[in-house]
Write a protein that holds these residues in place. Sequence first.
Motif, mmCIF file in Angstrom:
data_model
loop_
_atom_site.group_PDB
_atom_site.id
_atom_site.type_symbol
_atom_site.label_atom_id
_atom_site.label_comp_id
_atom_site.label_asym_id
_atom_site.label_seq_id
_atom_site.Cartn_x
_atom_site.Cartn_y
_atom_site.Cartn_z
ATOM 1 N N GLY A 110 0.841 -1.882 -1.079
ATOM 2 C CA GLY A 110 -0.576 -1.984 -1.382
ATOM 3 C C GLY A 110 -1.449 -2.424 -0.224
ATOM 4 O O GLY A 110 -1.167 -2.163 0.936
ATOM 5 N N HIS A 111 -2.514 -3.161 -0.579
ATOM 6 C CA HIS A 111 -3.558 -3.543 0.367
ATOM 7 C C HIS A 111 -4.085 -4.926 0.008
ATOM 8 O O HIS A 111 -3.883 -5.402 -1.105
ATOM 9 C CB HIS A 111 -4.703 -2.524 0.321
ATOM 10 N N SER A 112 -4.757 -5.557 0.964
ATOM 11 C CA SER A 112 -5.453 -6.814 0.686
ATOM 12 C C SER A 112 -6.946 -6.557 0.831
ATOM 13 O O SER A 112 -7.368 -5.633 1.524
ATOM 14 C CB SER A 112 -5.006 -7.927 1.639
ATOM 15 N N THR A 113 -7.749 -7.376 0.139
ATOM 16 C CA THR A 113 -9.201 -7.214 0.137
ATOM 17 C C THR A 113 -9.863 -8.558 0.361
ATOM 18 O O THR A 113 -9.491 -9.545 -0.279
ATOM 19 C CB THR A 113 -9.674 -6.642 -1.220
ATOM 20 N N ARG A 114 -10.851 -8.589 1.267
ATOM 21 C CA ARG A 114 -11.590 -9.817 1.547
ATOM 22 C C ARG A 114 -13.086 -9.505 1.563
ATOM 23 O O ARG A 114 -13.525 -8.552 2.205
ATOM 24 C CB ARG A 114 -11.179 -10.376 2.908
ATOM 25 N N SER A 115 -13.860 -10.315 0.832
ATOM 26 C CA SER A 115 -15.316 -10.226 0.884
ATOM 27 C C SER A 115 -15.787 -11.089 2.042
ATOM 28 O O SER A 115 -15.490 -12.278 2.090
ATOM 29 C CB SER A 115 -15.918 -10.717 -0.439
ATOM 30 N N VAL A 116 -16.494 -10.484 2.982
ATOM 31 C CA VAL A 116 -16.940 -11.224 4.164
ATOM 32 C C VAL A 116 -18.463 -11.206 4.244
ATOM 33 O O VAL A 116 -19.105 -10.213 3.936
ATOM 34 C CB VAL A 116 -16.315 -10.645 5.459
ATOM 35 N N GLY A 117 -19.034 -12.339 4.621
ATOM 36 C CA GLY A 117 -20.470 -12.405 4.836
ATOM 37 C C GLY A 117 -21.300 -12.376 3.571
ATOM 38 O O GLY A 117 -22.384 -11.814 3.570
ATOM 39 N N GLY A 118 -20.812 -12.956 2.485
ATOM 40 C CA GLY A 118 -21.568 -12.998 1.230
ATOM 41 C C GLY A 118 -20.850 -12.280 0.107
ATOM 42 O O GLY A 118 -19.745 -11.777 0.278
ATOM 43 N N GLU A 119 -21.504 -12.253 -1.055
ATOM 44 C CA GLU A 119 -20.925 -11.559 -2.207
ATOM 45 C C GLU A 119 -20.860 -10.067 -1.942
ATOM 46 O O GLU A 119 -21.689 -9.521 -1.233
ATOM 47 C CB GLU A 119 -21.790 -11.776 -3.454
ATOM 48 N N SER A 120 -19.871 -9.444 -2.555
ATOM 49 C CA SER A 120 -19.753 -7.977 -2.468
ATOM 50 C C SER A 120 -19.832 -7.414 -3.872
ATOM 51 O O SER A 120 -19.196 -7.918 -4.795
ATOM 52 C CB SER A 120 -18.422 -7.574 -1.831
ATOM 53 N N LEU A 121 -20.618 -6.375 -4.044
ATOM 54 C CA LEU A 121 -20.766 -5.692 -5.321
ATOM 55 C C LEU A 121 -20.307 -4.255 -5.166
ATOM 56 O O LEU A 121 -20.748 -3.556 -4.254
ATOM 57 C CB LEU A 121 -22.233 -5.744 -5.770
ATOM 58 N N LEU A 122 -19.411 -3.855 -6.049
ATOM 59 C CA LEU A 122 -18.860 -2.506 -6.013
ATOM 60 C C LEU A 122 -19.007 -1.861 -7.370
ATOM 61 O O LEU A 122 -19.056 -2.544 -8.392
ATOM 62 C CB LEU A 122 -17.363 -2.527 -5.689
ATOM 63 N N ILE A 123 -19.022 -0.538 -7.370
ATOM 64 C CA ILE A 123 -18.823 0.195 -8.608
ATOM 65 C C ILE A 123 -17.448 0.839 -8.479
ATOM 66 O O ILE A 123 -17.108 1.423 -7.442
ATOM 67 C CB ILE A 123 -19.936 1.242 -8.884
ATOM 68 N N VAL A 124 -16.619 0.653 -9.500
ATOM 69 C CA VAL A 124 -15.253 1.133 -9.492
ATOM 70 C C VAL A 124 -15.131 2.196 -10.578
ATOM 71 O O VAL A 124 -15.393 1.931 -11.760
ATOM 72 C CB VAL A 124 -14.244 -0.002 -9.768
ATOM 73 N N THR A 125 -14.777 3.400 -10.180
ATOM 74 C CA THR A 125 -14.641 4.510 -11.112
ATOM 75 C C THR A 125 -13.160 4.840 -11.243
ATOM 76 O O THR A 125 -12.508 5.203 -10.271
ATOM 77 C CB THR A 125 -15.422 5.740 -10.613
ATOM 78 N N GLN A 126 -12.645 4.681 -12.458
ATOM 79 C CA GLN A 126 -11.229 4.957 -12.723
ATOM 80 C C GLN A 126 -11.013 6.449 -12.919
ATOM 81 O O GLN A 126 -11.751 7.079 -13.681
ATOM 82 C CB GLN A 126 -10.779 4.188 -13.949
#
Length: 127
Positions: A110-126
């Motif tokens: 897999g992968h790792s994920t880091r939010s940098v420089g503030g909040e992160s907002l995503l839209i995730v489409t399955q």
Amino acid sequence: MSGTETRTIGVTRMYTDAAGETHFAEEKLDLAEVNFAPPAPSMFLSTATEAKASVYLLLPDGYFGDFHPAPRKQVMTLLKGELEVQVSDGESRRFLPGGSVLVEDVTGKGHSTRSVGGESLLIVTQL
């Protein structure tokens, strides 16, 4: 109904190889000119992909998710903030608002994920 002009756009894809390692790849997506919303002018569309659901995902400043496979095949599009994603082969990439990733690493390291420089907002489409 569609015109004759075509375009391509770049798409980042995360995938797992046969050894279970996750990698980034740059793919090209074909777009065709389509009279999509008459009377508006024609625009360029990709082939449709069926989606099962979409959710908004807010990652607080400093969020870190250690290595994990994706829970399902999905498209993640960053709306706000900045994300740093590292795949198991060691490559890291930063994504800015407007960046979109086809996430297909549903097995393996897999992968790792880091939010940098503030909040992160995503839209995730399955998918």
